[in-house]
Each structure stands twice: as C-alpha cells, then as structure tokens.
Design a protein around this motif. Structure first.
Motif, PDB file in Angstrom:
ATOM      1  N   LYS A 108       0.850  -1.195   0.000  1.00 37.90           N
ATOM      2  CA  LYS A 108       0.000   0.000   0.000  1.00 37.90           C
ATOM      3  C   LYS A 108       0.883   1.241   0.000  1.00 37.90           C
ATOM      4  O   LYS A 108       1.872   1.296   0.727  1.00 37.90           O
ATOM      5  N   ILE A 109       0.489   2.212  -0.809  1.00 31.87           N
ATOM      6  CA  ILE A 109       1.180   3.504  -0.831  1.00 31.87           C
ATOM      7  C   ILE A 109       0.148   4.566  -0.491  1.00 31.87           C
ATOM      8  O   ILE A 109      -0.832   4.747  -1.217  1.00 31.87           O
ATOM      9  N   ILE A 110       0.382   5.259   0.610  1.00 34.24           N
ATOM     10  CA  ILE A 110      -0.500   6.350   1.023  1.00 34.24           C
ATOM     11  C   ILE A 110       0.050   7.637   0.431  1.00 34.24           C
ATOM     12  O   ILE A 110       1.222   7.956   0.607  1.00 34.24           O
ATOM     13  N   ASP A 111      -0.783   8.372  -0.281  1.00 33.37           N
ATOM     14  CA  ASP A 111      -0.395   9.599  -0.987  1.00 33.37           C
ATOM     15  C   ASP A 111       0.751   9.353  -1.980  1.00 33.37           C
ATOM     16  O   ASP A 111       1.832   9.929  -1.863  1.00 33.37           O
ATOM     17  N   PRO A 112       0.518   8.494  -2.974  1.00 34.89           N
ATOM     18  CA  PRO A 112       1.591   8.152  -3.920  1.00 34.89           C
ATOM     19  C   PRO A 112       2.145   9.356  -4.682  1.00 34.89           C
ATOM     20  O   PRO A 112       3.285   9.310  -5.143  1.00 34.89           O
ATOM     21  N   GLU A 113       1.373  10.426  -4.767  1.00 33.67           N
ATOM     22  CA  GLU A 113       1.875  11.618  -5.461  1.00 33.67           C
ATOM     23  C   GLU A 113       3.020  12.278  -4.697  1.00 33.67           C
ATOM     24  O   GLU A 113       3.746  13.098  -5.248  1.00 33.67           O
ATOM     25  N   ARG A 114       3.235  11.913  -3.436  1.00 31.45           N
ATOM     26  CA  ARG A 114       4.343  12.460  -2.635  1.00 31.45           C
ATOM     27  C   ARG A 114       5.500  11.470  -2.506  1.00 31.45           C
ATOM     28  O   ARG A 114       6.402  11.676  -1.708  1.00 31.45           O
ATOM     29  N   LEU A 115       5.443  10.386  -3.265  1.00 26.80           N
ATOM     30  CA  LEU A 115       6.507   9.389  -3.278  1.00 26.80           C
ATOM     31  C   LEU A 115       7.431   9.640  -4.455  1.00 26.80           C
ATOM     32  O   LEU A 115       6.985   9.754  -5.592  1.00 26.80           O
ATOM     33  N   GLU A 116       8.721   9.742  -4.169  1.00 25.41           N
ATOM     34  CA  GLU A 116       9.754   9.791  -5.205  1.00 25.41           C
ATOM     35  C   GLU A 116      10.550   8.515  -5.060  1.00 25.41           C
ATOM     36  O   GLU A 116      11.108   8.248  -3.999  1.00 25.41           O
ATOM     37  N   ILE A 117      10.572   7.705  -6.123  1.00 29.97           N
ATOM     38  CA  ILE A 117      11.246   6.411  -6.048  1.00 29.97           C
ATOM     39  C   ILE A 117      12.135   6.225  -7.263  1.00 29.97           C
ATOM     40  O   ILE A 117      11.753   6.569  -8.382  1.00 29.97           O
ATOM     41  N   GLY A 118      13.332   5.692  -7.021  1.00 27.69           N
ATOM     42  CA  GLY A 118      14.297   5.495  -8.088  1.00 27.69           C
ATOM     43  C   GLY A 118      14.031   4.231  -8.895  1.00 27.69           C
ATOM     44  O   GLY A 118      13.094   3.470  -8.626  1.00 27.69           O
ATOM     45  N   GLU A 119      14.879   3.998  -9.864  1.00 26.82           N
ATOM     46  CA  GLU A 119      14.789   2.828 -10.731  1.00 26.82           C
ATOM     47  C   GLU A 119      15.202   1.562  -9.984  1.00 26.82           C
ATOM     48  O   GLU A 119      15.972   1.618  -9.029  1.00 26.82           O
ATOM     49  N   HIS A 120      14.682   0.440 -10.439  1.00 26.62           N
ATOM     50  CA  HIS A 120      15.068  -0.890  -9.972  1.00 26.62           C
ATOM     51  C   HIS A 120      14.805  -1.111  -8.474  1.00 26.62           C
ATOM     52  O   HIS A 120      15.614  -1.742  -7.783  1.00 26.62           O
ATOM     53  N   CYS A 121      13.688  -0.617  -7.992  1.00 24.74           N
ATOM     54  CA  CYS A 121      13.315  -0.834  -6.595  1.00 24.74           C
ATOM     55  C   CYS A 121      12.331  -1.997  -6.493  1.00 24.74           C
ATOM     56  O   CYS A 121      11.653  -2.343  -7.464  1.00 24.74           O
ATOM     57  N   TRP A 122      12.267  -2.596  -5.318  1.00 29.09           N
ATOM     58  CA  TRP A 122      11.357  -3.708  -5.049  1.00 29.09           C
ATOM     59  C   TRP A 122      10.638  -3.410  -3.744  1.00 29.09           C
ATOM     60  O   TRP A 122      11.276  -3.024  -2.751  1.00 29.09           O
ATOM     61  N   ILE A 123       9.319  -3.570  -3.752  1.00 26.09           N
ATOM     62  CA  ILE A 123       8.493  -3.341  -2.563  1.00 26.09           C
ATOM     63  C   ILE A 123       7.751  -4.642  -2.277  1.00 26.09           C
ATOM     64  O   ILE A 123       6.998  -5.139  -3.119  1.00 26.09           O
ATOM     65  N   GLY A 124       7.970  -5.194  -1.093  1.00 29.32           N
ATOM     66  CA  GLY A 124       7.455  -6.512  -0.748  1.00 29.32           C
ATOM     67  C   GLY A 124       5.982  -6.546  -0.387  1.00 29.32           C
ATOM     68  O   GLY A 124       5.347  -5.523  -0.137  1.00 29.32           O
ATOM     69  N   GLU A 125       5.443  -7.774  -0.357  1.00 25.63           N
ATOM     70  CA  GLU A 125       4.038  -8.010  -0.020  1.00 25.63           C
ATOM     71  C   GLU A 125       3.695  -7.357   1.314  1.00 25.63           C
ATOM     72  O   GLU A 125       4.431  -7.465   2.285  1.00 25.63           O
ATOM     73  N   GLY A 126       2.558  -6.703   1.333  1.00 24.83           N
ATOM     74  CA  GLY A 126       2.036  -6.138   2.570  1.00 24.83           C
ATOM     75  C   GLY A 126       2.798  -4.954   3.124  1.00 24.83           C
ATOM     76  O   GLY A 126       2.498  -4.502   4.230  1.00 24.83           O
TER      77      GLY A 126
END
Length: 189
Positions: free
Chosen positions: A46-64
């Motif tokens: 889950k991402i809360i307020d995704p418009e305020r997230l800056e994320i680089g290339e080649h990232c991994w976000i796990g389950e839950g």
C-alpha cells in the motif's frame, strides 16, 4: 451506499486502484501506481499519498508493505523494501491525546523520510517519521528505525543501532564470495 463527500470522493479512486492492482503482476502494478517501469511492487503493498513518493529505478516493494508518503517519501534507486515493512511519515499521537483525531486535524504531524540508494530494508521493519537512512544501508528484519542512519552500514534492533560499517573493499569481497558460491551450485549443461 457510497458517501458523496470530499474525503470519500478523494479516497475512492485510490481504493479502486488498490483493488485492481491485486490482479496484476509486479510490473503492471508498478505502472498502475505511476512508479518507474523497473520497479516491482508485490501484492497487498500500500502507498498512502503516492503523489508524494519519489522512487528510483530498480526498486522492489514486498508483499504487505505500507509506505506512508503523506509527509514526503524518497526512496533511492536499487533499494528493496521488505515484506510487511511499515514506513511512516506522519504521526497522530498528539491528535489522539487532545481528542482531536479526525481527518484534517492540525495536530497530525508530518515529517519526510528519505531512504537512500542501494539499501536493503528487511521484512517487518518500522521506519519512523523524519528519519533519513543513508545510501547502501542494510536494516535487519524486525528493526525499529527511529533515528538517522549513516551511509554504508548494517543496523538492527529496537531501536536500531549500528552493528557493522561497510567499505568498498568489504562489498567487493562479499560479491566475489557470493558469485563463487553460486558457481558451485550452477547446473551442469
């Protein structure tokens, strides 16, 4: 059945995006959430307020995993966020104490979090608001990161503390060790 107020109308598209996202693969889900094409985001993250997230290339976000970007969240390239990890950029503790815990309360405090590049944030980690985690940091599973973490180190515990510092020579030696071990297990063609 549905409320027709400003908050409900603002949240409903996010909820529907999360529901649809459960039927996609990691890369499709990343695209749906507006993340870089090289990002992989697992189910139920889950991402809360995704418009305020800056994320680089080649990232991994796990389950839950739950990434609260409401106070601003930056994640550097080649960083992994473990299964069930919680990253907070806001706190409502004072709103609770003042019996004013409601949407829009002026007692909800927001502080940005920065996680550097090349980091490995283990499973079930909690990162508190306002924390900066430097580049090339490993946070062991089930740790609570409540203070800033410098570059190139391993932290663990509750609260997390530094157990090891990395230099380039150490990382190169570890890469050689892992590659050599992998060769031993390579299937014969």
């Amino acid at each position: 059945m549905f409320f027709d107020d400003e908050r409900s109308n603002r949240l409903r598209p996010r909820i529907l995006t999360e529901v649809v996202g459960q039927y996609l693969n990691d890369s499709e889900r990343a695209r749906l959430f507006g993340l870089p094409d090289t990002t992989r985001i697992r189910e139920r993250a889950k991402i809360i307020d995704p418009e305020r997230l800056e994320i680089g290339e080649h990232c991994w976000i796990g389950e839950g995993a739950a990434l609260d970007a409401s106070g601003g969240l930056t994640i550097g390239e080649h960083t992994s966020i473990g299964v069930g990890t919680l990253v907070f950029t806001h706190s409502s503790w004072l709103a609770n104490m003042m019996l004013d815990n409601r949407p829009g309360s002026d007692l909800i405090e927001r502080k940005p979090v920065r996680i550097g590049k090349g980091c490995f944030i283990g499973s079930m980690v909690v990162v508190m608001p306002g924390v900066t985690i430097g580049d090339f940091v490993t946070v062991q599973p089930m740790s609570l990161v409540a203070k800033d973490v410098p570059d190139r180190c391993l932290v663990a515990g509750n609260p997390a503390r530094i157990f090891q510092r990395y230099d380039e020579e150490f990382i190169e030696a570890e890469a050689a060790r892992v590659r050599a071990a992998r060769e031993e297990y390579r299937p014969v063609e």
